[in-house]
Design an enzyme around this catalytic site. Structure first.
Site, PDB file in Angstrom:
ATOM      1  N   HIS A   2      36.124  45.126  48.048  1.00 14.67           N
ATOM      2  CA  HIS A   2      37.175  46.052  47.599  1.00 14.67           C
ATOM      3  C   HIS A   2      36.549  46.869  46.463  1.00 14.67           C
ATOM      4  CE1 HIS A   2      40.926  47.103  45.436  1.00 14.67           C
ATOM      5  NE2 HIS A   2      41.569  46.842  46.555  1.00 14.67           N
ATOM      6  N   ASP A  45      35.549  37.358  44.032  1.00 14.46           N
ATOM      7  CA  ASP A  45      36.849  38.013  44.049  1.00 14.46           C
ATOM      8  C   ASP A  45      37.721  37.239  45.037  1.00 14.46           C
ATOM      9  OD1 ASP A  45      39.032  39.540  44.608  1.00 14.46           O
ATOM     10  OD2 ASP A  45      37.923  41.301  45.282  1.00 14.46           O
ATOM     11  N   GLN A  58      42.175  37.874  47.983  1.00 13.87           N
ATOM     12  CA  GLN A  58      42.746  37.673  49.324  1.00 13.87           C
ATOM     13  C   GLN A  58      42.650  36.221  49.779  1.00 13.87           C
ATOM     14  OE1 GLN A  58      44.534  39.682  51.002  1.00 13.87           O
ATOM     15  NE2 GLN A  58      44.154  41.571  49.883  1.00 13.87           N
ATOM     16  N   LYS A  89      49.741  38.569  44.727  1.00 12.52           N
ATOM     17  CA  LYS A  89      49.387  38.239  46.111  1.00 12.52           C
ATOM     18  C   LYS A  89      49.678  36.762  46.417  1.00 12.52           C
ATOM     19  CE  LYS A  89      45.808  41.765  46.365  1.00 12.52           C
ATOM     20  NZ  LYS A  89      46.127  42.958  47.135  1.00 12.52           N
ATOM     21  N   CYS A 130      40.983  50.703  50.056  1.00 11.75           N
ATOM     22  CA  CYS A 130      40.150  50.559  48.849  1.00 11.75           C
ATOM     23  C   CYS A 130      38.826  49.878  49.188  1.00 11.75           C
ATOM     24  CB  CYS A 130      40.865  49.793  47.748  1.00 11.75           C
ATOM     25  SG  CYS A 130      42.358  50.601  47.198  1.00 11.75           S
TER      26      CYS A 130
HETATM   27  N1  PMP Z   1      40.041  42.440  45.756  1.00  5.96           N
HETATM   28  C1  PMP Z   1      40.591  42.436  46.969  1.00  5.96           C
HETATM   29  C2  PMP Z   1      39.828  41.835  48.106  1.00  5.96           C
HETATM   30  C3  PMP Z   1      41.868  42.977  47.141  1.00  5.96           C
HETATM   31  O1  PMP Z   1      42.420  42.974  48.365  1.00  5.96           O
HETATM   32  C4  PMP Z   1      42.544  43.517  46.040  1.00  5.96           C
HETATM   33  C5  PMP Z   1      43.922  44.120  46.179  1.00  5.96           C
HETATM   34  N2  PMP Z   1      44.123  44.897  47.297  1.00  5.96           N
HETATM   35  C6  PMP Z   1      41.912  43.490  44.795  1.00  5.96           C
HETATM   36  C7  PMP Z   1      40.671  42.934  44.696  1.00  5.96           C
HETATM   37  C8  PMP Z   1      42.544  44.060  43.588  1.00  5.96           C
HETATM   38  O2  PMP Z   1      43.676  43.359  43.218  1.00  5.96           O
HETATM   39  P1  PMP Z   1      44.677  43.930  42.124  1.00  5.96           P
HETATM   40  O3  PMP Z   1      44.992  45.329  42.520  1.00  5.96           O
HETATM   41  O4  PMP Z   1      45.836  43.017  42.205  1.00  5.96           O
HETATM   42  O5  PMP Z   1      43.968  43.869  40.809  1.00  5.96           O
END
Ligand code: PMP
Length: 405
Positions: A123, A200, A203, A226, A364
């Site tokens: 991401h 990270d 997910q 999440k 993203c």
């Molecule tokens: N990493 C991954 C794999 C994600 O899917 C997301 C959110 N879509 C994020 C990081 C970022 O999370 P947040 O916007 O809650 O900080």
């Protein structure tokens, strides 16, 4: 265990509604999970009964709010099996957790010509913070590629690692490909070369049992929203030895021990990394969300979602001209796809009018789009509350939309 979806769905008032006069089918949990009534009640309770600023008040409400805040830290510690509560830092979310590590780790350990390995399936929030901070230190980003099935090419890792490599940044589960990455394997290779690993887990945390000690990761980030909790709250797990050595990320109240115009000494962990008034109420809500996830069991949720994944994948594969991005054998409840000759935005818009919430766009994760030579795709993703009947409704809507387009 008998997985009682009906009972679970009853916890989520938002799922009972109709949109465009159709029953709501929410297939966008990977973007953000819906909130159970337990969380909503907790937010109300804190605001109504014992709201006060934490750690600094000398009164009943501040003490009670502080107690609750620190209890949530213990819940998170248990949830990911950290060895100490000092290793649990509260942040705004996974993005801030990663930015914290990128900033403080690079400041301490990264210098000119050093390298940070970042996987191609990240991401943006696990790419851009590394780019920004690497540039400041004149260090380089090295890409760890994935193959067309959506599997990281781990076998390339040993040749990508050099004496200049300082850290590997990788997600536990891809928000596009759904791949569950072999974190233990990556960590073993990295640690053999004395390299830190930042995972990270945005997910993963609501779908897999996370055990940071067993995975032996150096850093692990995730967001409460999440995991069925409120937004604006997240977690950074970091091994104590790194967090002790790394400089603070932000200055402000609570992160100090003593301040004078001759200089400042910093507070002990975890407070050194928690400057300012945190999101007290939403953190309490996060605690309630963790209680529910624990009650149902994250492994049971993961198993339920896997059944949905298999059910939906099978049906999608019957659609002519449909391509699924990400076909790893070890996959989480996320399916990204495109259909020949149809733009995913058009698909998403039409399906929405039939009451079904899916996600479209680049998710993203531009480097993943570039890998497949696409600009966007559609995504469905599952949570604890989804059902096979909802997938049937989605398939009906999808087939209708294909005919219309
Ligand atoms: N990493 C991954 C794999 C994600 O899917 C997301 C959110 N879509 C994020 C990081 C970022 O999370 P947040 O916007 O809650 O900080």
């Amino acid at each position: 265990m008998n997985y009682d979806t009906e009972k679970i769905r009853a916890y989520f008032p938002i799922l009972q509604q109709k949109v465009y006069n159709k029953p709501l089918v929410y297939l966008d949990t990977a973007a953000s999970a819906q909130k159970p009534v337990q969380v909503l009640l907790k937010l109300e309770q804190l605001h109504n009964d014992y709201y006060g600023n934490i750690h600094r008040g000398a009164h009943y409400m501040a003490d009670k709010a502080t107690l609750e805040y620190e209890e949530v830290r213990d819940k998170v510690k248990t949830f990911i099996n950290a060895s100490s509560r000092k290793e649990i830092i509260f942040t705004k979310g996974a993005t801030e957790s990663i930015n914290l590590v990128a900033s403080s780790f690079c400041e301490k350990y990264v210098s000119e010509d050093d390298e940070i390995i970042v996987s191609e399936m990240e991401h943006h929030s696990n790419i851009v913070p590394w780019q920004i901070n690497a540039e400041k230190r004149k260090a380089k980003i090295v890409k760890l590629p994935f193959n067309d099935n959506g599997l990281l090419e781990i076998e390339k890792l040993p040749e990508l690692i050099t004496s200049k490599t300082r850290l590997i940044a990788v997600n536990h589960v891809s928000n596009v490909l759904g791949t569950i990455n072999p974190i233990s394997e990556i960590v073993k290779i990295a640690h053999k070369a004395g390299i830190a690993v930042m995972v990270d887990g945005a997910q993963a945390s609501a779908h897999l049992k996370i055990n940071v000690q067993e995975l032996d990761v150096d850093f692990y980030a995730f967001s409460a929203h999440k995991v069925y909790g409120p937004n604006g709250v997240g977690v950074l797990y970091g091994k104590e030895k790194w967090l002790e050595e790394m400089p603070p990320y932000q200055g402000g109240g609570q992160m100090i021990s003593e301040v004078s115009f001759n200089g400042t000494t910093f507070n002990e962990l975890p407070y050194k990394f928690e400057a300012g008034t945190p999101n007290i109420t939403n953190l309490a809500g996060f605690g309630a969300a963790l209680d529910l996830v624990n009650e149902i069991g994250v492994e049971n949720i993961g198993r339920h979602e896997h059944e949905l994944l298999e059910y939906a994948t099978q049906q999608l594969k019957n659609i002519e001209g449909l391509r699924i991005y990400g076909e790893a054998p070890n996959k989480s409840g996320v399916i990204c796809f495109n259909i020949n000759g149809i733009h995913s935005y058009d698909l998403g818009m039409l399906i929405d009018k039939m009451g079904i919430a899916i996600r479209t766009g680049h998710h993203c994760a531009d480097p993943i789009m570039q890998h497949f030579g696409i600009s966007a795709c559609a995504r469905i993703s599952f949570g604890m509350y989804n059902t096979k009947e909802e997938i049937d409704l989605f398939m009906q809507a999808l087939n209708k939309a294909i005919l219309m387009l």
